[in-house]
Scaffold this motif. Structure first.
Motif, PDB file in Angstrom:
ATOM      1  N   ILE A  33      66.862 -56.298  49.807  1.00  0.00           N
ATOM      2  CA  ILE A  33      66.518 -55.713  48.504  1.00  0.00           C
ATOM      3  C   ILE A  33      67.800 -55.519  47.693  1.00  0.00           C
ATOM      4  O   ILE A  33      68.732 -54.840  48.147  1.00  0.00           O
ATOM      5  CB  ILE A  33      65.780 -54.374  48.674  1.00  0.00           C
ATOM      6  CG1 ILE A  33      64.472 -54.584  49.454  1.00  0.00           C
ATOM      7  CG2 ILE A  33      65.496 -53.736  47.318  1.00  0.00           C
ATOM      8  CD1 ILE A  33      63.675 -53.320  49.678  1.00  0.00           C
ATOM      9  N   GLU A  37      67.258 -52.830  42.586  1.00  0.00           N
ATOM     10  CA  GLU A  37      65.898 -52.546  43.042  1.00  0.00           C
ATOM     11  C   GLU A  37      65.890 -51.428  44.078  1.00  0.00           C
ATOM     12  O   GLU A  37      64.900 -50.701  44.206  1.00  0.00           O
ATOM     13  CB  GLU A  37      65.257 -53.816  43.606  1.00  0.00           C
ATOM     14  CG  GLU A  37      65.007 -54.877  42.540  1.00  0.00           C
ATOM     15  CD  GLU A  37      64.375 -56.134  43.115  1.00  0.00           C
ATOM     16  OE1 GLU A  37      63.720 -56.043  44.174  1.00  0.00           O
ATOM     17  OE2 GLU A  37      64.549 -57.208  42.505  1.00  0.00           O
ATOM     18  N   ARG A  38      66.979 -51.245  44.811  1.00  0.00           N
ATOM     19  CA  ARG A  38      67.076 -50.121  45.746  1.00  0.00           C
ATOM     20  C   ARG A  38      66.996 -48.797  44.995  1.00  0.00           C
ATOM     21  O   ARG A  38      66.350 -47.856  45.461  1.00  0.00           O
ATOM     22  CB  ARG A  38      68.398 -50.200  46.529  1.00  0.00           C
ATOM     23  CG  ARG A  38      68.504 -51.388  47.456  1.00  0.00           C
ATOM     24  CD  ARG A  38      69.876 -51.460  48.116  1.00  0.00           C
ATOM     25  NE  ARG A  38      70.040 -52.694  48.859  1.00  0.00           N
ATOM     26  CZ  ARG A  38      71.129 -53.040  49.538  1.00  0.00           C
ATOM     27  NH1 ARG A  38      72.167 -52.201  49.559  1.00  0.00           N
ATOM     28  NH2 ARG A  38      71.193 -54.186  50.194  1.00  0.00           N
ATOM     29  N   TRP A  41      63.377 -48.312  43.823  1.00  0.00           N
ATOM     30  CA  TRP A  41      62.543 -47.905  44.945  1.00  0.00           C
ATOM     31  C   TRP A  41      62.857 -46.470  45.370  1.00  0.00           C
ATOM     32  O   TRP A  41      61.948 -45.698  45.705  1.00  0.00           O
ATOM     33  CB  TRP A  41      62.752 -48.860  46.130  1.00  0.00           C
ATOM     34  CG  TRP A  41      61.824 -50.038  46.106  1.00  0.00           C
ATOM     35  CD1 TRP A  41      62.141 -51.338  45.870  1.00  0.00           C
ATOM     36  CD2 TRP A  41      60.413 -50.010  46.346  1.00  0.00           C
ATOM     37  NE1 TRP A  41      61.026 -52.127  45.935  1.00  0.00           N
ATOM     38  CE2 TRP A  41      59.946 -51.338  46.236  1.00  0.00           C
ATOM     39  CE3 TRP A  41      59.496 -49.001  46.640  1.00  0.00           C
ATOM     40  CZ2 TRP A  41      58.602 -51.681  46.405  1.00  0.00           C
ATOM     41  CZ3 TRP A  41      58.159 -49.338  46.815  1.00  0.00           C
ATOM     42  CH2 TRP A  41      57.724 -50.656  46.691  1.00  0.00           C
ATOM     43  N   ALA A  80      59.566 -49.198  51.406  1.00  0.00           N
ATOM     44  CA  ALA A  80      60.041 -50.112  50.368  1.00  0.00           C
ATOM     45  C   ALA A  80      60.164 -51.538  50.914  1.00  0.00           C
ATOM     46  O   ALA A  80      59.748 -52.506  50.255  1.00  0.00           O
ATOM     47  CB  ALA A  80      61.386 -49.639  49.826  1.00  0.00           C
ATOM     48  N   ARG A  81      60.716 -51.677  52.127  1.00  0.00           N
ATOM     49  CA  ARG A  81      60.883 -52.998  52.735  1.00  0.00           C
ATOM     50  C   ARG A  81      59.536 -53.666  52.959  1.00  0.00           C
ATOM     51  O   ARG A  81      59.373 -54.874  52.740  1.00  0.00           O
ATOM     52  CB  ARG A  81      61.633 -52.862  54.066  1.00  0.00           C
ATOM     53  CG  ARG A  81      63.101 -52.464  53.963  1.00  0.00           C
ATOM     54  CD  ARG A  81      63.971 -53.650  53.553  1.00  0.00           C
ATOM     55  NE  ARG A  81      63.930 -54.711  54.524  1.00  0.00           N
ATOM     56  CZ  ARG A  81      64.749 -54.819  55.582  1.00  0.00           C
ATOM     57  NH1 ARG A  81      65.675 -53.884  55.785  1.00  0.00           N
ATOM     58  NH2 ARG A  81      64.658 -55.841  56.405  1.00  0.00           N
ATOM     59  N   TRP A  83      56.615 -53.249  51.345  1.00  0.00           N
ATOM     60  CA  TRP A  83      55.981 -53.734  50.121  1.00  0.00           C
ATOM     61  C   TRP A  83      56.816 -54.819  49.463  1.00  0.00           C
ATOM     62  O   TRP A  83      56.267 -55.757  48.860  1.00  0.00           O
ATOM     63  CB  TRP A  83      55.748 -52.571  49.162  1.00  0.00           C
ATOM     64  CG  TRP A  83      54.676 -51.646  49.649  1.00  0.00           C
ATOM     65  CD1 TRP A  83      54.835 -50.401  50.185  1.00  0.00           C
ATOM     66  CD2 TRP A  83      53.272 -51.902  49.684  1.00  0.00           C
ATOM     67  NE1 TRP A  83      53.623 -49.864  50.551  1.00  0.00           N
ATOM     68  CE2 TRP A  83      52.644 -50.762  50.248  1.00  0.00           C
ATOM     69  CE3 TRP A  83      52.489 -52.981  49.286  1.00  0.00           C
ATOM     70  CZ2 TRP A  83      51.267 -50.692  50.428  1.00  0.00           C
ATOM     71  CZ3 TRP A  83      51.108 -52.902  49.454  1.00  0.00           C
ATOM     72  CH2 TRP A  83      50.509 -51.769  50.019  1.00  0.00           C
ATOM     73  N   ASP A  84      58.143 -54.722  49.569  1.00  0.00           N
ATOM     74  CA  ASP A  84      58.999 -55.761  49.001  1.00  0.00           C
ATOM     75  C   ASP A  84      58.759 -57.093  49.695  1.00  0.00           C
ATOM     76  O   ASP A  84      58.748 -58.150  49.047  1.00  0.00           O
ATOM     77  CB  ASP A  84      60.470 -55.354  49.122  1.00  0.00           C
ATOM     78  CG  ASP A  84      61.405 -56.366  48.483  1.00  0.00           C
ATOM     79  OD1 ASP A  84      61.459 -56.412  47.243  1.00  0.00           O
ATOM     80  OD2 ASP A  84      62.063 -57.119  49.223  1.00  0.00           O
ATOM     81  N   ASP A  85      58.551 -57.044  51.009  1.00  0.00           N
ATOM     82  CA  ASP A  85      58.264 -58.280  51.753  1.00  0.00           C
ATOM     83  C   ASP A  85      56.970 -58.936  51.280  1.00  0.00           C
ATOM     84  O   ASP A  85      56.804 -60.159  51.380  1.00  0.00           O
ATOM     85  CB  ASP A  85      58.166 -57.998  53.258  1.00  0.00           C
ATOM     86  CG  ASP A  85      59.515 -57.722  53.891  1.00  0.00           C
ATOM     87  OD1 ASP A  85      60.544 -58.029  53.252  1.00  0.00           O
ATOM     88  OD2 ASP A  85      59.553 -57.178  55.013  1.00  0.00           O
ATOM     89  N   THR A  89      56.735 -54.967  43.602  1.00  0.00           N
ATOM     90  CA  THR A  89      57.866 -54.229  43.044  1.00  0.00           C
ATOM     91  C   THR A  89      57.584 -52.724  43.092  1.00  0.00           C
ATOM     92  O   THR A  89      56.445 -52.301  43.325  1.00  0.00           O
ATOM     93  CB  THR A  89      58.117 -54.621  41.580  1.00  0.00           C
ATOM     94  OG1 THR A  89      56.994 -54.202  40.780  1.00  0.00           O
ATOM     95  CG2 THR A  89      58.305 -56.129  41.442  1.00  0.00           C
ATOM     96  N   TRP A  93      54.000 -50.854  42.975  1.00  0.00           N
ATOM     97  CA  TRP A  93      53.633 -49.880  44.019  1.00  0.00           C
ATOM     98  C   TRP A  93      53.139 -48.587  43.384  1.00  0.00           C
ATOM     99  O   TRP A  93      52.158 -47.997  43.833  1.00  0.00           O
ATOM    100  CB  TRP A  93      54.843 -49.616  44.899  1.00  0.00           C
ATOM    101  CG  TRP A  93      54.605 -48.662  46.026  1.00  0.00           C
ATOM    102  CD1 TRP A  93      53.864 -48.896  47.163  1.00  0.00           C
ATOM    103  CD2 TRP A  93      55.125 -47.330  46.162  1.00  0.00           C
ATOM    104  NE1 TRP A  93      53.895 -47.790  47.985  1.00  0.00           N
ATOM    105  CE2 TRP A  93      54.651 -46.824  47.405  1.00  0.00           C
ATOM    106  CE3 TRP A  93      55.933 -46.528  45.380  1.00  0.00           C
ATOM    107  CZ2 TRP A  93      54.975 -45.535  47.850  1.00  0.00           C
ATOM    108  CZ3 TRP A  93      56.261 -45.259  45.829  1.00  0.00           C
ATOM    109  CH2 TRP A  93      55.784 -44.770  47.049  1.00  0.00           C
TER     110      TRP A  93
END
Length: 245
Positions: A33, A37-38, A41, A80-81, A83-85, A89, A93
């Protein structure tokens, strides 16, 4: 007497370097990420905490937050990981969490359209009006994402904002009259004073926002349209409703 020794201080633009161990831990936690974006999130997770944290957990979670705006709790970052996978975004979310209402044509049928029979012109005008006088505080991230989306598209997708607009529209207000009323009311609101006509909502972080009830102000609307001066009119209608504290 000699001058006191100056002690070096660290300000927001003179941040102490992050230790190598902490940098490695952050990269391990957040993986692919990107840094920007971190932060998005992190704020989204703070507005909608996935888990309760102990005092120590909160300290550990925010060791980089106040410096770089990034949380470090493994469970939170795992959300976060995950949903990012899936290609989701932080903004999407938040939509799924129910904070915002998606009203894009591909996701909404006419029967489900939160704006009802409002024309596009009305939606844009009411969006601009409610951006000036939002009904509640939903947290810094949600508010920022909402406002950015509303300004880019011209139409809000937040249910609370749409409900506010429709409530005043149904009571006969135009967006311009909604703005005028809210502008005048706020001239009389003072800290520590209460008025039953100046209704409010409590949002995230216990932030209080003025959120007027349309039906309480229909008399104001009639007299405003009849030519009454808005400031004096507002003061007159508020006068009997102040609460002694």
């Amino acid at each position: 007497m000699s001058a006191p020794e100056k002690i070096p201080s660290t300000t927001w633009h003179e941040k102490e370097p992050i230790s190598r161990e902490l940098r490695l831990l952050r990269e391990e936690l957040w993986g692919p990420i990107p840094p920007r974006e971190r932060i998005q999130w992190s704020n989204a997770l703070l507005d909608n905490p996935p888990t309760e944290l102990s005092i120590m957990g909160k300290l550990q979670n925010t060791q980089l937050l106040h410096r770089d705006g990034i949380v470090m709790n493994r469970q939170w970052v795992a959300v976060a990981r995950y949903w990012d996978d899936l290609g989701i975004t932080a903004y999407e979310w938040l939509l799924q969490k129910g904070t915002l209402a998606s009203n894009t044509p591909e996701n909404t049928t006419p029967e489900e359209d939160p704006w009802g029979d409002c024309t596009e012109e009305e939606r844009r005008a009411w969006t601009a009006a409610t951006l000036r006088f939002p009904p509640m505080f939903l947290g810094a991230t949600v508010m920022g994402l909402h406002d950015k989306h509303a300004k880019q598209t011209g139409i809000t997708n937040s249910k609370g904002w749409i409900d506010l607009a429709l409530e005043f529209r149904d009571a006969g207000f135009t967006p311009e009259e909604f703005i005028e009323l809210n502008t005048q009311v706020r001239k009389f609101r003072k800290r520590g004073q209460r008025n039953t006509m100046i209704t409010t909502t409590w949002g995230n972080l216990n932030k209080e926002y003025v959120r007027l009830k349309a039906q309480q102000w229909t008399n104001w609307l009639e007299r405003y349209r009849a030519g009454d001066e808005p400031l004096a009119l507002t003061e007159e209608l508020l006068s009997p409703h102040w609460i002694s504290q």
